[in-house]
Scaffold this active site. Structure first.
Site, PDB file in Angstrom:
ATOM      1  N   GLY A 147      -2.979   5.123   2.754  1.00 13.81           N
ATOM      2  CA  GLY A 147      -2.127   6.222   2.031  1.00 13.81           C
ATOM      3  C   GLY A 147      -0.766   6.470   2.416  1.00 13.81           C
ATOM      4  CB  CYS A 148       2.256   7.497   1.061  1.00 14.74           C
ATOM      5  SG  CYS A 148       1.665   8.902   0.059  1.00 14.74           S
ATOM      6  CG  PHE A 149       0.999  12.741   2.452  1.00 13.66           C
ATOM      7  CD1 PHE A 149       2.328  13.005   2.750  1.00 13.66           C
ATOM      8  CD2 PHE A 149       0.383  12.666   1.067  1.00 13.66           C
ATOM      9  CE1 PHE A 149       2.957  13.879   1.745  1.00 13.66           C
ATOM     10  CE2 PHE A 149       1.223  13.242   0.299  1.00 13.66           C
ATOM     11  CZ  PHE A 149       2.437  13.793   0.339  1.00 13.66           C
TER      12      PHE A 149
END
Lengths: 344, 344, 344, 344
Positions: A147-149
């Site tokens: 995921g990005c976060f």
């Protein structure tokens, strides 16, 4: 040339992946799929592809059949069956959604409200954070692209956790993301007049990236890590910046920590540790696969503050997926990813 | 009508104060000063005042002489002598800078690099956070108007601290401000192409609002409070949002805390506690004197997250100064401040 | 590899040129100069170059000595002497400023307030709009790279003018530019809180690009062309869009004009004519060397409206300069310029 | 107090009208209606109304019954029947939509695709541009509140047209609007990542405000006026700026035209003519009912350029409607509209 297929090409992540792969020197994008736009040219959906590609959206099955490497850019719950088909047919599958990110089916069910549809497949997948799992990725055909976060937070904390330097019971991750992270779907929160000139957190205490972050940080620490993770929405298009607060176990010397980070990432082409005194900023990384990290102490010198930033669409999604593909296929890790951020 | 003077009227805080006071029903702005624009109409500097006022910038001395209430909107170090003159002449002085915010001269010297020039005056000043010090403000002629970041954090934590519900040794304050907080001075960081579409913290671990926050929170807690405070710059004009992380001393029930906040602020016209489940956003408060607060727990329910937001130019500066003036002069606290945020 | 030098590398145009050239497959940036930052690494000035290049700013003389192709990115009046030195030393010089754009010294003096310093050199220069002057550019060592506004207008009108289809006495050019066009110099108009959320024209009736536009359009029309040109400043970083109004000499058929444009530009790699019914937008061209053009009629069908858009920093400056270099050096015209606009 | 009702209160225009009327000294908002939110508090839909009003959305019929003045803020085609009911019941009706703006039913049908449903009512309505029709408005109970783009263009050209100074056959109106003009409905064009950092025209040659502009300008000129009108969408929330190009019949003296404008509008409280040499900007008028106009010539002095700007939600919609109400009810024209634009 290696033939690439993108399933879910008309979403933001799929479209960004296509943009980057069209400039990759060693692969050819051979097929795209989209549920909503089957039969249409991708350049009808995104005019930036006009005269750059004449690819037409097909069905997911066609894409799997035609291609050697399959990227899935789909809402959670839709990738497992496609991945099964790809793996059964000896293809490589890189999933950019959440389906393979959590190892625990219970945890997945708790946060995503459903069970695995292909539970046997999960043991074959590797979490595709190259800076953590490069050797495993080389041997693997099924990648759970992070995921990005989580990418910002995991890269930001890995040197501290691998060296057991910080307390694990409550790391604060205050993260801010541009609006492309919310995707192409229309919502009142991303309606221009509602989002422009404002700022707020969302899903406070309840974002689905939380268990992914905790699982990966725990792997790094070899012990259970707890985080408080708060995402916020920034009125910009691209970029995530996480401000991470953690407590050192013992008295800290910032110069030593800085050296540790420089050394830890010295062979990683995409992780840049800023000189002490400088502060990481989204503009350092926009439109690149880079992660910039800066290191700080609070005024009493008893709390470490790590600032970690990426382009959410590239290192946080499409670029990291290409990095994983490069590793699996034995290419240079930076092929197609030699990007320099525009200064403005 | 009470005669008002603004010293430093061409800075952003001074100009915003003028805009608000021109619509105040019970006062008249009688004089303005500016070092750089003496002799010029304020509408030459800010075209929004064209045909709204024909006030001309004068010297600070003229302003003190002509007016009953003097607002000083100056860089730190320049207000003390003016305040002395105002107080000696039985005027009211509301300082919107930092000169009177810290009670300890040592702390002031450590963070601002200079000593008090009017040390005797400091004991006569009151920290002008009306929700904390209303009774003292009523009796006072010299107000230290709070900083913008501190206002969000202090209002956000006051009910918890006054009731001894949280640990005091490391409260994390992750704050984000619009660019008007940086003022009218030109810098490369606020040059449009450099600030647009980016986001970053600044002065990490070293911002001058830190001692103000710690002193006021300690007063509320009646014990020493330590904070880690990180300001960030948002690519918007107005608004501050602080995400505040604190650890409860004992197991927490969010409904009870919510009731506590509602009750604590029930007579305060400018503090709005959102219903549980909603999240405070800068757009709730833009162009108003309001503070919106929302309350949350992290996913393990062992960490309180307070989101507190204001308009940095109004509740964080000019509006709060008017609120203080209203209290001192015995007006309705909301006179001139009945503002409703534009929804877009 | 061909050795490239950039004079004025720390301005916005110079920095963008460096970013693009670092990815060019057939040249090497060998030297940079900057008046303000001599001796400093360019990555100190622009952090996006950290770990991408270790080039250090030198003097202009050093750059001319070391390099085969010299790009000058300087305020007007400073390039002529450098160009002289370059040409005398058999180097190629591509000037991105205004010094060689106007053929008439009188016109130059009227708009720029000074005379040519190297008048003899001007006859050797070619106006570097490749779609107009490609054959001349191939033979030339001194290029006057066009202005950003003129590029949109000239490409937008060339097919109409070359075919004598429109009246020449008053073409209206309403142009809008992002803020990077104003450069890196700090001004109150480009201070973030002043430029954000607003919009206005500037230099109405008096912008220095006017004579360049009129001269080039007149060349295309082989007759005197008069324009009314109004630039506006957009609160975005990049991109220019010109809305151009012109009156056809005879009754117009939009389909025929559209075919004419498609045919006229069919061999030009960077000019894209949108299908009828679609409207050109800055996001079609951002971060590319492309020009997108769409064609329209007003509701009474008696006025042609041409919408023409480019990235002001690329096709409007650095990218067009590289295109000119490619043509002179016999490279593919698109080398280093195969850029696809991010969709978001 | 006069009782006010808003029909269509949850759209952007309705919500802005409510915000302004809540601060009006002489009226009380007594009822709201909304098709989608009947039974809900307006503060549920727009949090900016939390603790400012507890009004609940009712049916349109209830609103008409309860109130003295009815504002309709509805898509075209829905206001006529409501206006009929209001007028039959001796109420005042101010329609903020398009239903009564065009006097010709044929023209209405051509642009809006439907016929009048209450044709007899149209002769009773007045076009509510107070600077043009103040005397008629005083006598009238049914107002067609002008469109936002037309307001800028009509105020910008009225002194020239009333004095027969310009040619009427092709006035160019190049207009740019913030995104609130597109309303609250979700579209891909107003999805934040698609609209941010870009700019483009829309409905080129075909916008429905065209016949309204031509009809009103023709009334002013007492002769048929033709315009070419091109709207563009700006990546900001509020404000319209129109750049208007027109050809004088005879040689022009800009000082004389400027004096003419100053004189023409000297009694109009909301129209501000800037001094010669200054340029109107959206930030002059944001959040006010003002129109700022600046006057210019092109470089050959043979073309007049009028720059005219308003806040599209206020002078372009809700504010102008209140101005009309004030005139009808005999209030001061500026009651509730004494607004000063924030400088930032």
């Amino acid at each position: 040339m290696v033939k690439i297929g993108i399933i879910g090409a008309t979403g933001y992540v799929g479209a960004e992946l296509l943009r980057l792969l069209l400039s990759h020197p060693k692969v050819e994008v051979a097929a795209l799929s989209s549920v909503s736009f089957v039969g249409q040219e991708i350049s009808n959906v995104y005019k930036n592809f006009l005269n750059k590609t004449d690819l037409i959206c097909e069905s997911a099955d066609e894409v799997v059949k035609k291609c050697d490497v399959i990227f899935t850019a789909l809402p959670h719950g839709l990738s497992e069956d496609i991945a099964k088909k790809a793996i059964d047919n000896k293809k490589i599958c890189i999933d950019m959604g959440a389906d393979f990110r959590l190892s625990s089916e219970d945890e997945y069910e708790e946060w995503y409200g459903k069970k695995f549809t292909q539970p046997a497949l999960h043991s074959k997948s590797v979490y595709g954070l190259p800076e953590l799992n490069k050797e495993k990725i080389k041997q693997c055909s099924l990648i759970a692209n992070p995921g990005c976060f989580p990418t910002t937070i995991e890269l930001g904390l890995m040197p501290l956790l691998k060296n057991s330097l910080i307390k694990l019971d409550n790391i604060i991750c205050d993260s801010k993301s541009g609006t492309t992270g919310a995707g192409r779907g229309l919502t009142i929160n991303t309606h221009f007049p509602e989002e422009n000139e404002t700022f707020a957190p969302y899903k406070v205490g309840a974002h689905r990236h939380t268990p992914e972050i905790e699982e990966t940080l725990s792997t790094m620490a070899n012990d259970k890590v707890n985080v408080t993770f708060t995402p916020h929405l920034l009125p910009i298009n691209r970029g995530i910046l996480s401000t991470i607060y953690c407590s050192p176990k013992n008295k800290v010397n910032l110069e030593e920590i800085h050296k540790l980070y420089l050394d830890f990432y010295k062979d990683e082409p995409f992780v840049n540790i800023l000189p002490l005194g400088e502060i990481a900023s989204i503009k350092n990384v926009r439109l690149t696969n880079d992660c910039f990290i800066s290191l700080h102490l609070n005024h009493r010198q008893d709390q470490i503050i790590v600032v970690s930033t990426i382009d959410n669409m590239i290192k946080g999604a499409a670029g990291q997926a290409i990095q994983n593909m490069n590793i699996i296929l034995g290419f240079n890790e930076t092929d197609g990813l030699n990007l320099i951020a525009p200064a403005f």
